[in-house]
Write a protein that holds these residues in place. Structure first.
Motif, PDB file in Angstrom:
ATOM      1  N   VAL A  18       0.832  -1.197   0.000  1.00 49.37           N
ATOM      2  CA  VAL A  18       0.000   0.000   0.000  1.00 49.37           C
ATOM      3  C   VAL A  18       0.871   1.253   0.000  1.00 49.37           C
ATOM      4  N   ASP A  19       2.082   1.130   0.536  1.00 51.47           N
ATOM      5  CA  ASP A  19       3.047   2.229   0.619  1.00 51.47           C
ATOM      6  C   ASP A  19       2.665   3.216   1.714  1.00 51.47           C
ATOM      7  N   VAL A  20       2.315   2.668   2.879  1.00 51.80           N
ATOM      8  CA  VAL A  20       2.032   3.501   4.041  1.00 51.80           C
ATOM      9  C   VAL A  20       3.365   4.005   4.584  1.00 51.80           C
ATOM     10  N   SER A  21       3.402   5.274   4.942  1.00 52.22           N
ATOM     11  CA  SER A  21       4.621   5.901   5.435  1.00 52.22           C
ATOM     12  C   SER A  21       5.145   5.195   6.688  1.00 52.22           C
ATOM     13  N   GLU A  22       6.398   4.788   6.632  1.00 51.14           N
ATOM     14  CA  GLU A  22       7.026   4.135   7.776  1.00 51.14           C
ATOM     15  C   GLU A  22       7.085   5.093   8.963  1.00 51.14           C
ATOM     16  N   LEU A  23       7.311   6.369   8.696  1.00 50.01           N
ATOM     17  CA  LEU A  23       7.357   7.359   9.777  1.00 50.01           C
ATOM     18  C   LEU A  23       6.015   7.472  10.490  1.00 50.01           C
ATOM     19  N   LYS A  24       4.935   7.439   9.728  1.00 52.26           N
ATOM     20  CA  LYS A  24       3.602   7.504  10.345  1.00 52.26           C
ATOM     21  C   LYS A  24       3.333   6.276  11.205  1.00 52.26           C
ATOM     22  N   ILE A  25       3.772   5.118  10.726  1.00 47.48           N
ATOM     23  CA  ILE A  25       3.583   3.879  11.496  1.00 47.48           C
ATOM     24  C   ILE A  25       4.399   3.931  12.786  1.00 47.48           C
ATOM     25  N   LYS A  26       5.625   4.397  12.710  1.00 47.78           N
ATOM     26  CA  LYS A  26       6.493   4.461  13.896  1.00 47.78           C
ATOM     27  C   LYS A  26       5.965   5.434  14.940  1.00 47.78           C
ATOM     28  N   LYS A  27       5.195   6.433  14.524  1.00 50.20           N
ATOM     29  CA  LYS A  27       4.641   7.412  15.466  1.00 50.20           C
ATOM     30  C   LYS A  27       3.474   6.850  16.276  1.00 50.20           C
ATOM     31  N   LEU A  28       2.896   5.741  15.824  1.00 47.00           N
ATOM     32  CA  LEU A  28       1.735   5.173  16.504  1.00 47.00           C
ATOM     33  C   LEU A  28       2.142   4.458  17.783  1.00 47.00           C
ATOM     34  N   ASP A  29       1.244   4.487  18.762  1.00 45.47           N
ATOM     35  CA  ASP A  29       1.457   3.775  20.016  1.00 45.47           C
ATOM     36  C   ASP A  29       1.000   2.331  19.831  1.00 45.47           C
ATOM     37  N   GLY A  30       1.914   1.403  19.959  1.00 44.57           N
ATOM     38  CA  GLY A  30       1.597   0.000  19.717  1.00 44.57           C
ATOM     39  C   GLY A  30       1.198  -0.764  20.956  1.00 44.57           C
ATOM     40  N   SER A  31       0.967  -0.082  22.071  1.00 42.43           N
ATOM     41  CA  SER A  31       0.661  -0.799  23.315  1.00 42.43           C
ATOM     42  C   SER A  31      -0.745  -1.405  23.319  1.00 42.43           C
ATOM     43  N   ASP A  32      -1.662  -0.819  22.565  1.00 39.47           N
ATOM     44  CA  ASP A  32      -3.033  -1.333  22.466  1.00 39.47           C
ATOM     45  C   ASP A  32      -3.256  -1.777  21.016  1.00 39.47           C
ATOM     46  N   THR A  33      -3.280  -3.078  20.800  1.00 37.18           N
ATOM     47  CA  THR A  33      -3.363  -3.613  19.444  1.00 37.18           C
ATOM     48  C   THR A  33      -4.652  -3.211  18.739  1.00 37.18           C
ATOM     49  N   LEU A  34      -5.743  -3.136  19.460  1.00 38.38           N
ATOM     50  CA  LEU A  34      -7.011  -2.740  18.850  1.00 38.38           C
ATOM     51  C   LEU A  34      -6.946  -1.292  18.359  1.00 38.38           C
ATOM     52  N   GLN A  35      -6.429  -0.409  19.209  1.00 37.25           N
ATOM     53  CA  GLN A  35      -6.278   0.993  18.817  1.00 37.25           C
ATOM     54  C   GLN A  35      -5.294   1.118  17.656  1.00 37.25           C
ATOM     55  N   LEU A  36      -4.214   0.370  17.713  1.00 38.51           N
ATOM     56  CA  LEU A  36      -3.213   0.380  16.637  1.00 38.51           C
ATOM     57  C   LEU A  36      -3.842  -0.049  15.320  1.00 38.51           C
ATOM     58  N   SER A  37      -4.639  -1.109  15.347  1.00 39.92           N
ATOM     59  CA  SER A  37      -5.253  -1.601  14.109  1.00 39.92           C
ATOM     60  C   SER A  37      -6.202  -0.559  13.521  1.00 39.92           C
ATOM     61  N   GLU A  38      -6.926   0.165  14.375  1.00 34.57           N
ATOM     62  CA  GLU A  38      -7.821   1.213  13.892  1.00 34.57           C
ATOM     63  C   GLU A  38      -7.035   2.342  13.224  1.00 34.57           C
ATOM     64  N   GLU A  39      -5.929   2.740  13.838  1.00 34.89           N
ATOM     65  CA  GLU A  39      -5.111   3.818  13.280  1.00 34.89           C
ATOM     66  C   GLU A  39      -4.435   3.389  11.982  1.00 34.89           C
ATOM     67  N   VAL A  40      -3.963   2.164  11.936  1.00 30.90           N
ATOM     68  CA  VAL A  40      -3.330   1.645  10.724  1.00 30.90           C
ATOM     69  C   VAL A  40      -4.360   1.510   9.601  1.00 30.90           C
ATOM     70  N   THR A  41      -5.557   1.076   9.943  1.00 29.37           N
ATOM     71  CA  THR A  41      -6.633   0.981   8.948  1.00 29.37           C
ATOM     72  C   THR A  41      -6.869   2.334   8.304  1.00 29.37           C
ATOM     73  N   PHE A  42      -6.912   3.387   9.113  1.00 26.76           N
ATOM     74  CA  PHE A  42      -7.108   4.720   8.552  1.00 26.76           C
ATOM     75  C   PHE A  42      -5.923   5.127   7.686  1.00 26.76           C
ATOM     76  N   LEU A  43      -4.705   4.822   8.114  1.00 27.40           N
ATOM     77  CA  LEU A  43      -3.530   5.172   7.309  1.00 27.40           C
ATOM     78  C   LEU A  43      -3.544   4.440   5.963  1.00 27.40           C
ATOM     79  N   ILE A  44      -3.997   3.203   5.966  1.00 23.78           N
ATOM     80  CA  ILE A  44      -4.112   2.447   4.714  1.00 23.78           C
ATOM     81  C   ILE A  44      -5.127   3.125   3.798  1.00 23.78           C
ATOM     82  N   LEU A  45      -6.289   3.436   4.332  1.00 19.15           N
ATOM     83  CA  LEU A  45      -7.327   4.076   3.517  1.00 19.15           C
ATOM     84  C   LEU A  45      -6.887   5.468   3.057  1.00 19.15           C
TER      85      LEU A  45
END
Length: 117
Positions: free
Chosen positions: A75-102
């Protein structure tokens, strides 16, 4: 181009420009390239799109991490944007990543419609 800051704005912009179906087509194409067994119907409602994609991303993070990374690469999601996300809550992370993909898929669709046409 200014990127939509949330899911609702992204969908409103896509529908306003009559590009929602092209967004689904682009997402389906990248899911296929990433070997993710998921394909959205062109009539999929935005809420269903978000929910199913989020569930898929959550599942990939939990049990198929290499496939998750491959999807982000395709998809070519920005690695910097992914690294800025808090990965401690997998559900919250998946929601944020879903938005970044879209959001990234929307960039591709918008660019093809406005720059290449």
């Amino acid at each position: 181009m200014s990127l939509p800051s949330n899911f609702e704005d992204l969908i409103a912009e896509a529908e306003g420009l009559n590009l929602y179906k092209k967004l689904i087509i682009q997402l389906n194409k990248d899911l296929l390239y990433a070997n993710i067994d998921l394909e959205f119907d062109h009539e999929t409602l935005p809420t269903s799109l978000k929910l199913v994609l989020n569930e898929t991303v959550f599942h990939l993070i939990q049990s198929k991490f290499s496939e998750y990374l491959n999807l982000l690469y395709i998809v070519d999601v920005s690695e910097l944007k992914i690294k800025k996300l808090d990965g401690s809550d997998t559900l919250q992370l998946s929601e944020e990543v879903t938005f970044l993909i879209l959001q990234r898929e929307w960039q591709k669709v918008w660019y093809k419609n406005n720059i290449l046409s």
